[in-house]
Design a protein around this motif. Structure first.
Motif, PDB file in Angstrom:
ATOM      1  N   ALA A  50      40.838  44.831  57.250  1.00  0.00           N
ATOM      2  CA  ALA A  50      40.392  45.013  55.872  1.00  0.00           C
ATOM      3  C   ALA A  50      40.531  46.471  55.455  1.00  0.00           C
ATOM      4  N   ASP A  51      40.565  46.710  54.153  1.00  0.00           N
ATOM      5  CA  ASP A  51      40.549  48.078  53.643  1.00  0.00           C
ATOM      6  C   ASP A  51      39.223  48.736  54.028  1.00  0.00           C
ATOM      7  N   PRO A  52      39.193  50.068  54.127  1.00  0.00           N
ATOM      8  CA  PRO A  52      37.938  50.767  54.452  1.00  0.00           C
ATOM      9  C   PRO A  52      36.861  50.460  53.413  1.00  0.00           C
ATOM     10  N   GLY A  53      35.616  50.400  53.880  1.00  0.00           N
ATOM     11  CA  GLY A  53      34.494  50.227  52.962  1.00  0.00           C
ATOM     12  C   GLY A  53      33.709  48.955  53.171  1.00  0.00           C
ATOM     13  N   GLY A  54      34.320  47.916  53.724  1.00  0.00           N
ATOM     14  CA  GLY A  54      33.610  46.666  53.965  1.00  0.00           C
ATOM     15  C   GLY A  54      33.075  46.606  55.376  1.00  0.00           C
ATOM     16  N   GLU A  55      32.287  45.572  55.674  1.00  0.00           N
ATOM     17  CA  GLU A  55      31.772  45.418  57.030  1.00  0.00           C
ATOM     18  C   GLU A  55      31.560  43.940  57.343  1.00  0.00           C
ATOM     19  N   ILE A  56      31.641  43.644  58.633  1.00  0.00           N
ATOM     20  CA  ILE A  56      31.403  42.297  59.134  1.00  0.00           C
ATOM     21  C   ILE A  56      30.231  42.369  60.100  1.00  0.00           C
ATOM     22  N   LEU A  57      29.218  41.531  59.864  1.00  0.00           N
ATOM     23  CA  LEU A  57      28.061  41.471  60.737  1.00  0.00           C
ATOM     24  C   LEU A  57      28.008  40.106  61.391  1.00  0.00           C
ATOM     25  N   ILE A  58      27.847  40.075  62.702  1.00  0.00           N
ATOM     26  CA  ILE A  58      27.690  38.839  63.449  1.00  0.00           C
ATOM     27  C   ILE A  58      26.336  38.892  64.131  1.00  0.00           C
ATOM     28  N   GLU A  59      25.484  37.922  63.789  1.00  0.00           N
ATOM     29  CA  GLU A  59      24.092  37.896  64.238  1.00  0.00           C
ATOM     30  C   GLU A  59      23.389  39.220  63.935  1.00  0.00           C
TER      31      GLU A  59
END
Length: 502
Positions: A50-59
């Motif tokens: 992804a482009d910088p700036g987003g995030e993915i959270l798992i649990e």
């Protein structure tokens, strides 16, 4: 997933998209082809960054997914529409791919017996009828899909993405898959389900999130689901009477195509039809009934052992598809990627390939004329593409289908055979394809539509032939006076109603 964006050269595929999925739920992801569903899932699976700036959270933990191995380690598994198995390896070897067991102390020697023992429990748990040592290439498509699911479960996946999983399955195989999905949901696995089939969404979904033009539109709970709300969110407008065709009193034109006693060496056994100018003739039946084989025999894509085809009352000597196309008979294959499009060629070349000889002068192609034809086709069929030089393989499924359809229309056909014309196509593109079918019929083109979706057949066809076990089991609509209804089609297709003479 929060604030997820993705930019390709000249295209912003995702713009600040979010998605929240809980354990033990089926969360459907919907949107038109090109809305960004596959791109979002490829970011989750590590295929794209992804482009910088987003995030993915798992649990609750921020997770860095910088490749497929990282996604797998975090418990993310994806089952794509095109299965990613090695057909020359066993079920056990495919399940352990990338995690092979080695014999103690012997570098490079794979413990095949240990891998077979290691996956017996998961195969039994999923209700598999095949053995760990069975070659994947010997399995049916539904069984291969089960191997993909077994691989994910064996790897202790917590998030399972399923992309159009029922496309190649029969109704019975689909029911079995739905039972399996409910079992996995009960075990606490989060399932992200992508499908264009509304009935599946209603049956399975706990919640549905919708993307449109690369942006997040919203999420509906099961209680909030309705066709009207989903369609409005997906396309930004109402599509009233989506399947509905205004059926005028049946007044067919002259017979433009006639097939008599068509048979091959296996599936098709003496089938006949008459197609009138301006008529939409549906062909329905269960998977394996011989619908596609019948169409390919008429078109000359497969050899006939007997039978005759004529157009406008004159015998048609169709030995190859080229003969059929030259006579004004064209066929849209159900397998657009394998048998229809040249995926590594441009949209412009795909549109022009059947008629490029018209542009030849002294052996030299008039490229400007071909480019103009492609631009006109893109505009008339609303094909979403940055420019005509983009490879067809880079387009979404719905846009690929419209490119293939535009190629056929450039031949100016008298008869058009459409085999599963909206398979894997979003609701907006379906609406446009139905509009094209109706407009062509009004100009006098005879159209045959083969479809496994009964609402589609009922909605677009003036008359329906129902096939069962390679034969014409009966006929509805048109001059028969029998209404085209789902129950009547199913009765003929399954044999619960006596077969009629063709």
């Amino acid at each position: 997933m929060r604030g997820i964006s993705k930019t390709f050269p000249g295209v912003r595929a995702l713009d600040n998209v979010r998605l929240t999925v809980y354990p033990g739920e089926v969360h459907s992801l919907m949107g038109e082809n090109g809305a960004g569903k596959s791109t979002l899932m490829k970011i989750l699976s590590g295929a794209y960054q992804a482009d910088p700036g987003g995030e993915i959270l798992i649990e609750g933990e921020v997770s860095v997914i910088d490749g497929p191995l990282a996604a797998r380690a975090l418990g993310v598994a994806v089952i794509y529409q095109e299965l990613s198995l090695a057909p020359n390896l066993s079920v056990a070897e495919n399940i352990h791919a990338g995690r092979e067991l080695k014999k103690g102390g012997l570098l490079g020697l794979v413990d095949r017996a240990g891998m077979e023992r290691g996956c017996e429990d998961v195969l039994k748990r999923l209700g598999a009828s095949f053995k760990p040592h069975t070659l994947v290439g010997d399995l049916s498509i539904a069984e291969q899909q089960l191997v993909e699911i077994a691989r994910a479960v064996h790897a202790r996946a917590r998030i399972l993405v399923m992309d159009e999983p029922t496309t190649p399955l029969s109704s019975r195989e689909t029911d079995r898959l739905f039972e399996l999905i409910r079992t996995l949901r009960a075990e606490g696995i989060a399932i992200i389900y992508i499908s264009h089939r509304m009935a599946e969404i209603y049956e399975l979904s706990d919640r549905v999130s919708v993307l449109r033009d690369g942006s997040y539109v919203g999420t509906l709970t099961r209680d909030e689901l309705s066709a009207e709300s989903l369609v409005r969110m997906m396309v930004g407008r109402d599509i009233s009477g989506f399947y509905k065709k205004e059926h005028a009193p049946y007044d067919p034109g002259k017979v433009v195509l006639q097939a008599r006693d068509i048979a091959d060496e296996g599936r098709v056994r003496g089938c006949s039809l008459d197609l009138h100018a301006g008529e939409v003739l549906g062909i329905a039946g269960l998977v394996g009934a011989g619908r596609t084989e019948f169409a390919r025999l008429i078109f000359g894509a497969e050899p006939r052992v007997r039978g005759e085809v004529s157009m406008d009352g004159k015998p048609l000597n169709v030995r190859t598809p080229r003969d059929a196309i030259d006579a004004g008979l064209v066929y849209l294959t159900e397998d657009r990627k394998g048998q229809g499009l040249f995926l590594d060629m441009s949209v412009r070349d795909n549109i022009n390939v059947a008629v490029c000889s018209r542009d030849a002068r002294m052996g030299v192609l008039d490229l400007a004329r071909g480019a103009s034809r492609a631009r006109d086709a893109i505009a008339s069929l609303s094909i979403r593409v940055p420019n005509a030089r983009v490879n067809a393989g880079a387009l979404s499924g719905g846009n690929q289908q419209k490119v293939l359809l535009s190629r056929l229309l450039e031949t100016q056909p008298r008869v058009l055979i459409l085999d599963e014309p909206t398979r894997g196509v979003d609701i907006g593109a379906k609406s446009e394809i139905y509009r094209i079918i109706n407009e062509l019929a009004r100009t006098g083109v005879g159209i045959i539509v083969i479809s496994s979706e009964l609402p589609e057949i009922i909605g677009v066809a003036d008359r329906v032939l129902v096939m069962r076990e390679g034969e014409i089991a009966g006929e509805l609509g048109g001059y028969t006076g029998k209404p085209i209804e789902q129950e009547a089609i199913i009765e003929l297709a399954t044999g619960s109603r006596p077969a009629l003479a063709a």
